[in-house]
Scaffold this active site. Structure first.
Site, PDB file in Angstrom:
ATOM      1  N   HIS A 157      38.856  50.329  45.717  1.00  0.00           N
ATOM      2  CA  HIS A 157      38.845  50.904  44.478  1.00  0.00           C
ATOM      3  C   HIS A 157      38.915  52.690  44.785  1.00  0.00           C
ATOM      4  O   HIS A 157      40.089  53.479  43.575  1.00  0.00           O
ATOM      5  CB  HIS A 157      37.256  51.340  43.501  1.00  0.00           C
ATOM      6  N   TYR A 166      42.461  55.706  43.225  1.00  0.00           N
ATOM      7  CA  TYR A 166      42.451  56.763  43.415  1.00  0.00           C
ATOM      8  C   TYR A 166      43.201  57.417  44.480  1.00  0.00           C
ATOM      9  O   TYR A 166      44.003  58.989  43.889  1.00  0.00           O
ATOM     10  CB  TYR A 166      41.261  57.257  42.829  1.00  0.00           C
ATOM     11  N   HIS A 192      47.952  45.650  33.275  1.00  0.00           N
ATOM     12  CA  HIS A 192      46.811  46.339  33.308  1.00  0.00           C
ATOM     13  C   HIS A 192      47.527  47.806  34.579  1.00  0.00           C
ATOM     14  O   HIS A 192      47.974  48.855  34.779  1.00  0.00           O
ATOM     15  CB  HIS A 192      45.159  46.448  33.864  1.00  0.00           C
ATOM     16  N   PHE A 193      47.654  46.759  36.434  1.00  0.00           N
ATOM     17  CA  PHE A 193      47.484  47.617  37.165  1.00  0.00           C
ATOM     18  C   PHE A 193      49.431  48.329  37.591  1.00  0.00           C
ATOM     19  O   PHE A 193      49.558  48.999  37.585  1.00  0.00           O
ATOM     20  CB  PHE A 193      47.452  47.636  38.543  1.00  0.00           C
ATOM     21  N   HIS A 194      50.093  47.277  36.105  1.00  0.00           N
ATOM     22  CA  HIS A 194      51.437  48.240  36.288  1.00  0.00           C
ATOM     23  C   HIS A 194      51.762  48.581  35.217  1.00  0.00           C
ATOM     24  O   HIS A 194      52.892  49.909  35.443  1.00  0.00           O
ATOM     25  CB  HIS A 194      52.960  46.793  35.708  1.00  0.00           C
ATOM     26  N   ARG A 252      46.602  34.399  36.938  1.00  0.00           N
ATOM     27  CA  ARG A 252      48.176  35.363  37.993  1.00  0.00           C
ATOM     28  C   ARG A 252      47.800  35.087  39.260  1.00  0.00           C
ATOM     29  O   ARG A 252      47.121  33.917  39.160  1.00  0.00           O
ATOM     30  CB  ARG A 252      46.705  36.905  38.147  1.00  0.00           C
ATOM     31  N   ARG A 253      48.419  35.687  39.981  1.00  0.00           N
ATOM     32  CA  ARG A 253      48.636  34.822  41.028  1.00  0.00           C
ATOM     33  C   ARG A 253      49.453  33.296  41.531  1.00  0.00           C
ATOM     34  O   ARG A 253      48.059  32.507  41.963  1.00  0.00           O
ATOM     35  CB  ARG A 253      47.381  34.861  42.865  1.00  0.00           C
TER      36      ARG A 253
END
Ligand code: HEM
Ligand code: CU
Length: 556
Positions: free
Chosen positions: A228, A232, A379-381, A442-443
């Site tokens: 995580h 950041y 989300h993370f795109h 996913r994946r």
């Protein structure tokens, strides 16, 4: 005089880092395009479904680990050199970490691409999270370890410059561009310890056959101890740009120096003890620790909301300087024709949307609804794939001219590029979120759900798949535009002493209002370490009490 002429040595290393970052971006992006077409079943002619996982590993590693790390190194060299007004202390040291990082990267990339060579024994289709029992060739892990060690050396390089600067400036406040870089690196030191122990202590011996057993949970836990905070590590450099440069691009000044420092301190303290929020579904970790991780994760919303406030306030100030009026009408006065500004601003807007889906991910119970579905890439795109990647691309339009001493070419294409990314990502990410809610995993190379044939009816699987494929294609076009503008400007842009206006004005509420305690590096680092110990010591002890390599029940 621009950066290149003032600090030629630093400019050279920064450029080398950016070149590697852009090559990783180009190859990784191409893989993303192929994935988007393959897994939606729109076009499967490039590779077969077995090779999909090789490409997916390449996509994750090249973009999330390599593009980001090299770009961040280039950005921090620029910021530290400029704000301390000194070249790196020892160029042999600086070049040695750069080349070590490149060697590590080449080893890792080589093992991944080995998966595309028929019958090759060199393989690493383990995805960028490399969970055992999936196993890669040892060179994959060794390469990653080298990249990590080299990044530690890079951080040491910047602390070295800072200490030398401190000798001559005993009473000065840390310049804000250096402050942000140092605090990001402190967080990086705290979090990479976990992945370093995992890779060197567990995965390398296991992949070399020195030990035969591996416990799945311990490596996963060490990975997420790092995993995580690493988000950041990507995001703070984007904040770096939003705090330090975006206000200037908007025509104004940073709203508050102390607010900026507080935000970076909170990230240092809270980024690491939250890793269990990626393991809500893992057995073997007591629910209390998961709950603690959820609480700290939600606390982390605070510095992001503070960033929203500070950055928007700075932009509003800029717009009013340019004649903006009214409650919201000032937005129209922002420089919507400047590619660097537009990219950063659109990246920030997308980040807000990513923050909302992130809250869902972070909530222990709702997480189960979307866990391991394509919602998660959706989300993370928005976060790393846009807030970070688009900011990095956009600010390149402002940084690369300073490093090459050449003006930007093809401004119109450069302006279309961030708008295209925004459009493509709106389509791709939105459809991924919705498909995830419908349970699409996913994946996977296989669509898994019927109804994937073309159905232009809103709300069907077919409609979502086409949105993903079309969005992915627009993103790829945007990426090609970016690379085209940068390569053309780098090679053929008009030479100039001052290719961009690189002056950065002082904050509105300046360093004179900033409490001295905020610069106390040791205090904040100690606090960060205490919180990590609280979060991790007991559960890790539980996991290793029955043996480091073997899975099994605790003797109770
Ligand atoms: C995964 C497409 C850009 C990071 C994926 C997936 C798709 C995709 C379709 C899901 C694959 C699956 O779960 O089966 C694209 C396209 C891009 C792009 C078309 C633009 C041309 C980026 C960028 C980043 C990024 C800029 C980060 C800087 C990732 C990561 C994964 C991923 C970390 C997860 C890999 C894994 O599950 O192991 N991408 N992407 N992507 N993407 Fe992207
Ligand atoms: Cu996380």
């Amino acid at each position: 005089m621009t950066f290149l002429h003032k600090y030629p040595k630093a400019a050279k290393v920064a450029k080398a880092n950016f070149i590697v970052a852009f090559i990783a971006l180009a190859i990784g992006g191409l893989f993303g395009f192929i994935q988007a077409l393959h897994r939606t079943d729109v076009f499967r002619g490039f590779f077969n479904s077995g090779e999909y996982y090789t490409l997916l590993t390449g996509h994750g590693v090249l973009l999330a680990l390599i593009f980001t790390t090299f770009f961040i190194a280039g950005l921090f060299i620029w910021g530290v050199t400029r704000s301390l007004d000194r070249e790196p202390e020892n160029m042999t040291f600086t070049w040695s970490w750069f080349w070590l990082m490149v060697i590590g990267l080449v080893m890792t990339a080589f093992t991944i691409l080995g998966g595309l060579v028929p019958d090759s024994s060199i393989r690493a289709a383990v995805l960028y999270t490399f969970y055992p029992p999936l196993q890669a060739h040892p060179a994959f892990y060794i390469g990653l370890a080298l990249v990590i060690v080299a990044s530690w050396m890079a951080g040491a390089d910047w602390f070295w410059s800072y200490n030398k600067w401190r000798d001559n400036h005993p009473n000065d406040r840390i310049p804000i561009l250096t402050f942000m870089a140092l605090f990001t690196m402190l967080m990086w030191y705290v979090c990479t310890i976990g992945v370093a122990i995992e890779v060197v202590g567990l995965l390398i011996p296991w992949s070399l056959g020195l030990v035969t057993e591996i416990e799945p949970l311990l490596p996963r836990t060490l990975f997420w101890y790092f995993g995580h905070a690493v988000v950041y590590f990507w995001l703070l450099p984007a904040y770096y740009v939003w705090y330090a440069i975006l206000p200037k691009l908007s025509g104004g000044r940073l709203f508050s120096d102390s607010m900026t420092r507080i935000v970076f301190i909170i990230f240092l303290i809270l980024s690491t003890p939250v890793g269990y929020h990626h393991q809500y579904a893992d057995p073997g970790i007591s629910v209390g620790f998961k709950f603690y991780a959820m609480a700290t994760t939600l606390l982390l919303l605070l510095p992001s909301l503070m960033t929203l406030f500070t950055v928007v306030a700075s932009m509003e100030h800029g717009a009013r300087q340019r004649g903006g009026k009214g409650y919201l009408k000032w937005i129209g006065k922002l420089p919507w024709d400047s590619p660097a500004f537009v990219g950063c601003a659109l990246a920030g807007i997308m980040f807000a949307a990513g923050g909302f889906s992130g809250m869902i991910n972070a909530s222990m119970n709702i997480n189960l609804l979307i866990h391991n579905t394509i919602w998660v890439p959706g989300h993370f795109h928005l976060t790393v794939g846009t807030a970070v990647a688009l900011t990095f691309m956009a600010i390149s339009y402002w940084l690369i001219p300073q490093l090459t001493g050449r003006k930007l070419k093809f401004k119109t294409l450069a302006l279309i590029q961030p708008y295209a990314w925004f459009l493509g990502m709106t389509l791709m990410s939105n459809a991924m979120h919705r498909a995830g809610l419908s349970g699409v995993p996913r994946r996977t190379a296989e669509p898994q759900y019927s109804g994937f044939e073309f159905e232009p009816i809103f709300g069907t699987m077919g409609e979502m798949k086409w949105q993903i494929a079309i969005g992915g294609t627009i993103l790829t076009i945007s990426l090609i535009l970016f690379l085209w503008v940068i390569i053309a400007s780098w090679m053929g842009g008009e030479k100039s002493d001052m290719p961009v206006d690189d002056y950065i004005p002082e904050p509105l509420s300046g360093v004179e209002h900033t409490p001295a305690i905020l610069d106390n590096i040791k205090l904040w680092l100690a606090l960060a370490i205490i919180l990590v110990l609280l979060a991790y010591s007991f559960p890790l002890w539980e996991m290793v009490a029955d043996g480091v390599f073997s899975p099994g029940a605790l003797p109770r």
